[in-house]
Design an enzyme around this catalytic site. Structure first.
Site, PDB file in Angstrom:
ATOM      1  N   ASP A   1       0.855  -1.193   0.000  1.00  0.00           N
ATOM      2  CA  ASP A   1       0.000   0.000   0.000  1.00  0.00           C
ATOM      3  C   ASP A   1       0.887   1.237   0.000  1.00  0.00           C
ATOM      4  O   ASP A   1       1.083   1.866   1.038  1.00  0.00           O
ATOM      5  CB  ASP A   1      -0.913  -0.042   1.227  1.00  0.00           C
ATOM      6  CG  ASP A   1      -1.813   1.171   1.298  1.00  0.00           C
ATOM      7  OD1 ASP A   1      -1.854   1.942   0.326  1.00  0.00           O
ATOM      8  OD2 ASP A   1      -2.474   1.342   2.331  1.00  0.00           O
TER       9      ASP A   1
ATOM     10  N   LYS B   1       0.232   3.722  -2.165  1.00  0.00           N
ATOM     11  CA  LYS B   1      -0.607   4.799  -2.735  1.00  0.00           C
ATOM     12  C   LYS B   1       0.208   5.642  -3.716  1.00  0.00           C
ATOM     13  O   LYS B   1       0.352   6.862  -3.571  1.00  0.00           O
ATOM     14  CB  LYS B   1      -1.211   5.651  -1.628  1.00  0.00           C
ATOM     15  CG  LYS B   1      -2.141   4.861  -0.720  1.00  0.00           C
ATOM     16  CD  LYS B   1      -2.886   5.739   0.255  1.00  0.00           C
ATOM     17  CE  LYS B   1      -3.833   4.933   1.130  1.00  0.00           C
ATOM     18  NZ  LYS B   1      -3.164   4.039   2.099  1.00  0.00           N
TER      19      LYS B   1
ATOM     20  N   ASP C   1       2.713   9.657  -8.462  1.00  0.00           N
ATOM     21  CA  ASP C   1       3.762  10.552  -8.974  1.00  0.00           C
ATOM     22  C   ASP C   1       3.693  10.605 -10.500  1.00  0.00           C
ATOM     23  O   ASP C   1       2.760  10.076 -11.111  1.00  0.00           O
ATOM     24  CB  ASP C   1       5.128  10.053  -8.479  1.00  0.00           C
ATOM     25  CG  ASP C   1       6.089  11.196  -8.189  1.00  0.00           C
ATOM     26  OD1 ASP C   1       6.222  12.100  -9.055  1.00  0.00           O
ATOM     27  OD2 ASP C   1       6.706  11.204  -7.122  1.00  0.00           O
TER      28      ASP C   1
ATOM     29  N   THR D   1       8.566   8.209 -12.339  1.00  0.00           N
ATOM     30  CA  THR D   1       8.831   7.878 -10.928  1.00  0.00           C
ATOM     31  C   THR D   1       7.943   6.727 -10.479  1.00  0.00           C
ATOM     32  O   THR D   1       8.390   5.829  -9.747  1.00  0.00           O
ATOM     33  CB  THR D   1       8.611   9.128 -10.040  1.00  0.00           C
ATOM     34  OG1 THR D   1       9.371  10.204 -10.600  1.00  0.00           O
ATOM     35  CG2 THR D   1       9.072   8.892  -8.621  1.00  0.00           C
TER      36      THR D   1
END
Ligand code: O7E
Length: 216
Positions: A62, A64, A67, A71
């Site tokens: 996780d 999240k 970007d 990246t």
């Protein structure tokens, strides 16, 4: 992903020692563990590798991820190389950033979960307004795995209607945040539970009672 008893353990503890201890107490009932920033920042990406080796379970990272595509690719590659079976990716960053994670997942034979709306009250201010669009973007991109909140069943139902019954939705917010497992599973395929299990005196007993509650 095959989630035993429809329960995913959110292992948001700060040490490998307590992670191993808690996972060990519930491993007869749980085969899917979510590892997020608390454990990964405290103990490194090795925590994913070690949990997977020790318990031979599904590990959902996780992170999240949110970007630019270049990246995101690096983050997803590192996560999958550590042994994660899936990574959670924010949808609000747009299709190119999500696509970068999907490509990495495909290269590694792993999965992406697309985060649509979040479970905390503050998510209503910004995410609520775009979460249905995020889910629709996921469908356009061919994504089959989603995250949607157990604390807002009307929103969860809306997202289920958008992604369809052949998609897999995992839902956080059961227990400590007030969500109910059985009600959540009317719209989701599995619930994510953290504090009610890992802070409990007897984590095994809590897991058993969630399982009983689901069966009612
Ligand atoms: O409230 P708890 O302790 O049962 O833990 C819930 C876990 O789900 C915790 O790891 C938190 O970071 C995560 N989560 C939410 O609580 N709400 C969300 O909207 C999204 C997540 C999450 O896991 O995101 C990706 C699935």
């Amino acid at each position: 992903m095959e989630v035993k008893n429809k329960i995913i353990l959110a292992l948001d503890v700060n040490t490998m020692e307590s992670a191993m201890k808690i996972a060990g107490k519930v491993s007869d009932y749980i085969n899917t563990i979510k590892i997020g920033y608390p454990l990964a920042l405290a103990e490194g990406l090795e925590s994913i590798t070690q949990i997977k080796e020790e318990f031979d379970c599904n590990v959902i990272a996780d992170f999240k991820v949110a970007d630019i595509p270049e990246t995101n690719s690096k983050i997803a590659d590192l996560t999958f190389n550590a042994g994660a079976d899936a990574v959670i990716v924010h949808g609000f960053v747009g299709n190119d950033s999500v696509e970068a994670c999907l490509e990495s997942a495909e290269d590694h034979g792993k999965d992406v979960f697309l985060l649509t709306e979040m479970s905390h009250p503050g998510a209503s201010r910004f995410l609520k307004g775009v979460s249905e669009d995020i889910a629709a973007m996921g469908v356009e991109m061919g994504i089959k795995n989603y995250v949607a909140p157990a604390t807002k069943l009307d929103r969860l139902e809306k997202i289920r209607n958008i992604v369809g019954n052949d998609s897999f939705i995992i839902s956080p917010g059961v227990g400590a945040q007030g969500g109910d497992a059985a009600k959540t599973l009317r719209f989701a395929d599995a619930v994510i539970v953290g504090r009610s299990i890992y802070l409990a005196e007897d984590p095994e007993n809590v897991v058993k009672s969630i399982i009983d509650g689901i069966k009612l």
